[in-house]
Design an enzyme around this catalytic site. Structure first.
Site, PDB file in Angstrom:
ATOM      1  N   SER A 136       0.862  -1.192   0.000  1.00 19.28           N
ATOM      2  CA  SER A 136       0.000   0.000   0.000  1.00 19.28           C
ATOM      3  C   SER A 136       0.898   1.241   0.000  1.00 19.28           C
ATOM      4  O   SER A 136       2.071   1.170   0.387  1.00 19.28           O
ATOM      5  CB  SER A 136      -0.856   0.011   1.273  1.00 19.28           C
ATOM      6  OG  SER A 136      -1.502   1.255   1.455  1.00 19.28           O
ATOM      7  N   TYR A 149      -1.618   0.169  11.032  1.00 19.01           N
ATOM      8  CA  TYR A 149      -1.873  -0.260   9.652  1.00 19.01           C
ATOM      9  C   TYR A 149      -0.656   0.055   8.780  1.00 19.01           C
ATOM     10  O   TYR A 149      -0.177  -0.803   8.017  1.00 19.01           O
ATOM     11  CB  TYR A 149      -3.134   0.430   9.100  1.00 19.01           C
ATOM     12  CG  TYR A 149      -3.366   0.091   7.652  1.00 19.01           C
ATOM     13  CD1 TYR A 149      -3.721  -1.202   7.289  1.00 19.01           C
ATOM     14  CD2 TYR A 149      -3.189   1.029   6.642  1.00 19.01           C
ATOM     15  CE1 TYR A 149      -3.897  -1.541   5.949  1.00 19.01           C
ATOM     16  CE2 TYR A 149      -3.365   0.703   5.311  1.00 19.01           C
ATOM     17  CZ  TYR A 149      -3.720  -0.583   4.975  1.00 19.01           C
ATOM     18  OH  TYR A 149      -3.873  -0.914   3.644  1.00 19.01           O
TER      19      TYR A 149
HETATM   20  C1  8X3 Z   1      -5.025   1.768   1.822  1.00 14.42           C
HETATM   21  C2  8X3 Z   1      -4.536   3.103   1.413  1.00 14.42           C
HETATM   22  O1  8X3 Z   1      -4.327   5.588   2.015  1.00 14.42           O
HETATM   23  O2  8X3 Z   1      -6.110   4.355   3.083  1.00 14.42           O
HETATM   24  O3  8X3 Z   1      -4.027   0.801   1.780  1.00 14.42           O
HETATM   25  O4  8X3 Z   1      -3.855   3.979   3.777  1.00 14.42           O
HETATM   26  S1  8X3 Z   1      -4.725   4.295   2.629  1.00 14.42           S
END
Ligand code: 8X3
Length: 248
Positions: A136, A149
């Protein structure tokens, strides 16, 4: 012997779009997700295009279930694994996070993700296949409310880099696909089912669609076997880093 592409998180979003794209390219599929009903519906549809599609309902955080599943797949020729399943939960400052949510992100995005890679590699070594890991933009940058995350996605980036070196000479290709904002159920899950709030995440600019990422995955897989796309950062035109702005 038929070759198969295995996709985790295949019941929605990027996983589902990848299943659709790969079926269109004539690939046979092994689809994994928790929601069996959705998988079955998708399989019925994709089989119409002539692909062989099998579905396996599995909670990937259950290591025993994953081991059983891969034992059943031992004799299949699997030449692509799309290690896609992952999630974000919450948008709080780290000190206010519910630790259960932190644990779930780590269990899914790191431990299950690695377990799937670990179980897949013996199969991929046999076929000189291709492991696609879903990273990501959050694996390259960090933002408030996304501490854990982002850390899990930085893990994916570091893990893929090391794995490339471990596997040098094996003929196995390893790629990280790193999307920016893609309109999927990602934000609904993150915001614990608040669909209205989730919709706002994608308002005021044009986000990516799951099919855009499926396209990038197909591009990496369909290069000649001596070409490895190590990583691909795929962003909406209207997003740079974490900033979004609608084009004029
Ligand atoms: C998801 C992208 O920008 O919401 O992996 O972290 S973000």
């Amino acid at each position: 012997m038929k070759a198969y592409t295995l996709i985790t998180g295949a019941s929605s979003g990027i996983g589902e779009a990848t299943a659709r794209r790969f079926a269109k390219e004539g690939r046979n599929l092994i689809l994994i997700a928790r929601r069996e009903e959705r998988l079955r519906k998708l399989a019925t549809e994709l089989k119409k295009s002539g692909s062989d599609v099998s579905v396996h309902a599995c909670d990937i955080t259950d290591h025993g279930a994953l081991e059983d599943l891969f034992r059943k797949l031992q004799d299949q020729q699997i030449d692509v694994v799309v290690n896609n399943a992952g999630l974000a939960l919450g948008t709080e400052s780290f000190d206010r996070y519910d630790f259960k949510d932190i644990q779930t992100m780590i269990d899914t995005n790191i431990t299950a993700f690695m377990k799937i890679a670990h179980l897949s590699l013996p199969l991929l070594k046999k076929t000189k296949g291709h492991l696609i890991n879903l990273g990501s933009i959050a694996g390259k940058e960090t933002y408030a409310g996304g501490t854990v995350y982002c850390a899990t996605k930085h893990f994916v980036h570091a893990f893929t880099g090391g794995l490339r070196k471990d596997l040098l000479g094996s003929g196995v290709r390893v790629t990280t696909i790193e999307p920016g904002r893609v309109e999927t159920e990602f934000s609904v899950v993150r915001l614990k089912g608040d669909a209205a709030k989730a919709k706002k995440v994608y308002e005021g600019y044009r986000p990516l669609l799951p099919a855009d990422i499926a396209d990038a995955i197909w591009y990496a897989v369909s290069r000649p076997s001596h070409v490895n796309i190590e990583e691909m950062l795929v962003m909406p035109t209207d997003q740079a880093g974490l900033n979004v702005k609608l084009s004029a």
